[in-house]
Design an enzyme around this catalytic site. Structure first.
Site, PDB file in Angstrom:
ATOM      1  CE  LYS A 292      74.475 -14.768 -61.280  1.00 25.67           C
ATOM      2  NZ  LYS A 292      74.445 -13.400 -60.857  1.00 25.67           N
TER       3      LYS A 292
HETATM    4  C1  LIG Z   1      74.420 -12.487 -59.637  1.00 23.11           C
HETATM    5  C2  LIG Z   1      73.742 -11.198 -59.639  1.00 23.11           C
HETATM    6  C3  LIG Z   1      74.360 -10.016 -59.208  1.00 23.11           C
HETATM    7  C4  LIG Z   1      75.683  -9.990 -58.503  1.00 23.11           C
HETATM    8  O1  LIG Z   1      76.712 -10.570 -59.203  1.00 23.11           O
HETATM    9  P1  LIG Z   1      77.985 -11.178 -58.415  1.00 23.11           P
HETATM   10  O2  LIG Z   1      78.914 -11.528 -59.522  1.00 23.11           O
HETATM   11  O3  LIG Z   1      77.494 -12.362 -57.646  1.00 23.11           O
HETATM   12  O4  LIG Z   1      78.512 -10.100 -57.539  1.00 23.11           O
HETATM   13  C5  LIG Z   1      73.691  -8.825 -59.370  1.00 23.11           C
HETATM   14  N1  LIG Z   1      72.459  -8.778 -59.894  1.00 23.11           N
HETATM   15  C6  LIG Z   1      71.817  -9.890 -60.286  1.00 23.11           C
HETATM   16  C7  LIG Z   1      70.457  -9.762 -60.883  1.00 23.11           C
HETATM   17  C8  LIG Z   1      72.425 -11.136 -60.160  1.00 23.11           C
HETATM   18  O5  LIG Z   1      71.773 -12.235 -60.554  1.00 23.11           O
END
Ligand SMILES: *Cc1c(COP(=O)(O)O)cnc(C)c1O
Length: 412
Positions: free
Chosen positions: A197
Site C-alpha cells: 500500500k
Molecule cells: C489491501 C486491501 C484490503 C485488505 O487489507 P489487508 O491489510 O491486506 O488485510 C482491503 N480492501 C482493499 C481494497 C485492499 O486493497
C-alpha cells in the site's frame, strides 16, 4: 518474437515488494530502535501507535483514528462497530480484496454485490441503489486503485436511506473528492498498512470516524471489548485482539511522515504516464471524477480488444518481455465467483450466514453484473510507486507503445 523494446535497454522497475520500491530509511530504523530500547512492544503501554493514530486523524481531518492488525481487521472493526443482526445485508463491490468481504461473513451479515462502472471499476450511486433492500444495514464503497468514487451522489443516497456508509480506503491514501479526504465522507473509513500500500509496516490497518459512539465500539472491538480505564471494566461483548504492535506502529508512524511526498510523486509520475499514453490508440487512461484527486496506488488502463486481439492478457504477455509486470483483469474473477461464495464454505457444513439470507441477496451469478464483466475484461493494471523516476515512466510508456504496435500489426 518480441523480446525487448527495439533500441531500448531493459530497465528494472522499482518493486513495492522490496526496498527498490519502498521508502524506508533512517527514520524507520531510529523509531524501531526507540521501541526496542524502551522494552515496551505493546501499544497498550507504548507511545508510537498512539502517536500514529493522533497524527493520522489530524491529517485526514477525522475526530478519531485507531490502528489495528490489518486492512481486513479494519473492515471487520467497522462492520462490528455497527452491531448488525445476523442476516443483515451489506452492499459492497465485487472488485476488491477478499479481506474487505470475509469480515462481513464473520459478523453473520450478507454481502450483497453492487455492479460497477466498467470505465472505473468503482461502484456508483446507481449500482448501489439497485442492490439496496429492506435488510440493507451498511454500504461499503472501495476507492479502487486510489481513484475516488463519486461521493456526492453516494453520500446523498446513504443519507436519504439512513444507511451507514463505510469507505474502504486501503488503496486511497491522500485521495480527495471536492477537496475532502476519502474516509471522512461516511461513518467509518478503513485503511491498510500492508506491504504493497502507499505506506506500510508489513501488515496493519487504521479506522477513522467522527462518531464518538462508533469510535468507542471500534476501540473496544480491537481490544477484546475490555473496558480499559473504566471503573468496573469487563469484556462487554464478543471481540478479538486486533491491536497493532509498537514495532509496527513505529514503522507506520515514520512512514506516515513520508505520505504527502509519496503521494505527490505518484501523482506526478502518473500525470507523465497519462501524457505519454495519450497518443497510443485503443488505450484508455484513468478517468477521474471531476472534483476528485486520484493518488494512484496502481495505474489502471483499459485495453480495447477490437484494436488489440486477445485484449489485456495478450497485452500483458508481450509487456512481460520488456520486464513490465502488469495484471490483466486486476483480480482473476469477481470475488463472488470464489469458492467461499459459490460453495458457501463458511462454518462447517452450515453455509451460515448464506443459509439465512434472502435468495435474491445471494444470487451470485456473474450475468447479473455486466459492468463488472466488462470492467475486468478490459482493465490492465500497471505498477507504479513513489520510487519511479521520469526514466521509469518513459520506459513503461515506450514498452506499451511498442507492444501496442506489435499487437495491432498481428491483428491487422
Ligand atoms: C489491501 C486491501 C484490503 C485488505 O487489507 P489487508 O491489510 O491486506 O488485510 C482491503 N480492501 C482493499 C481494497 C485492499 O486493497
Amino acid at each position: 518474437m518480441h523480446t525487448m523494446i527495439p533500441g531500448i535497454q531493459s530497465l528494472a522497475l522499482p518493486n513495492d515488494q522490496d526496498a527498490s520500491g519502498r521508502s524506508f530509511g533512517p527514520e524507520e530504523r531510529e523509531a524501531l530502535d526507540q521501541v526496542l530500547a524502551s522494552g515496551t512492544l505493546t501499544s497498550t503501554k507504548g507511545t508510537f501507535v498512539t502517536r500514529l493514530e493522533k497524527d493520522f486523524a489530524r491529517r485526514i481531518g477525522a475526530k478519531h483514528a485507531f490502528a489495528c492488525a490489518s486492512g481486513s481487521a479494519a473492515i471487520h472493526v467497522a462492520i462490528a462497530a455497527l452491531d448488525l443482526e445476523p442476516g443483515d445485508e451489506v452492499v459492497t463491490t465485487p472488485i476488491t480484496d477478499m479481506g474487505a468481504l470475509s469480515p462481513i461473513l464473520y459478523q453473520a451479515a450478507i454481502p450483497v454485490f453492487a455492479d460497477v462502472d466498467p470505465l472505473t471499476c468503482n461502484v456508483t450511486a446507481g449500482t448501489i441503489a439497485a442492490a439496496l433492500s429492506e435488510r440493507t444495514r451498511a454500504i461499503i464503497v472501495t476507492h479502487l486503485f486510489g481513484n475516488p468514487c463519486e461521493m456526492e451522489a453516494i453520500v446523498a443516497l446513504a443519507q436519504e436511506r439512513g444507511i451507514p456508509l463505510i469507505e474502504d480506503c486501503a488503496q486511497a491514501y491522500g485521495t480527495t473528492y471536492a477537496r475532502r479526504h476519502v474516509g471522512t465522507f461516511g461513518t467509518i473509513g478503513c485503511f491498510s498498512l500492508q506491504q504493497g500500500k502507499h505506506i506500510t509496516c508489513g501488515e496493519g490497518g487504521i479506522v477513522v470516524t467522527d462518531d464518538d459512539q462508533v469510535a468507542r465500539r471500534m476501540y473496544l472491538f480491537i481490544n477484546k471489548a475490555w473496558g480499559y480505564g473504566d471503573a468496573n471494566p469487563d469484556h462487554y461483548f464478543l471481540a478479538l485482539n486486533y491491536r497493532l504492535s509498537e514495532l509496527q506502529g513505529a514503522v507506520a508512524y515514520a512512514q506516515l511522515q513520508k505520505l504527502d511526498r509519496n503521494v505527490a510523486v505518484r501523482r506526478e509520475r502518473a500525470a507523465e504516464l497519462t501524457e505519454r499514453l495519450r497518443l497510443v490508440p485503443g488505450i484508455g487512461t484513468p478517468i477521474v471524477p471531476a472534483p476528485g484527486v486520484h493518488t494512484y496506488w496502481k495505474y489502471a488502463i483499459r485495453i480495447d480488444d477490437k484494436v488489440y486481439p486477445g485484449g489485456p492478457p495478450a497485452f500483458a504477455k508481450l509487456l512481460r518481455d520488456s520486464n513490465v509486470t502488469s495484471a490483466p483483469r486486476y483480480i482473476q474473477k469477481p470475488s463472488f465467483m470464489c469458492e467461499v461464495f459459490q460453495k458457501r464454505r463458511t462454518f462447517g457444513k452450515s453455509e451460515f450466514p448464506f443459509s439465512i439470507a434472502r435468495p435474491e441477496a445471494v444470487d451470485y451469478r456473474i450475468e447479473r453484473f455486466p459492468g463488472t464483466i466488462e470492467g475486468l475484461a478490459h482493465v490492465l493494471v500497471l505498477p507504479i510507486n513513489e520510487r519511479y523516476t521520469q526514466e521509469h515512466v518513459r520506459y513503461v510508456a515506450d514498452a506499451i507503445a511498442s507492444t501496442a504496435q506489435e499487437l495491432a500489426v498481428q491483428g491487422g
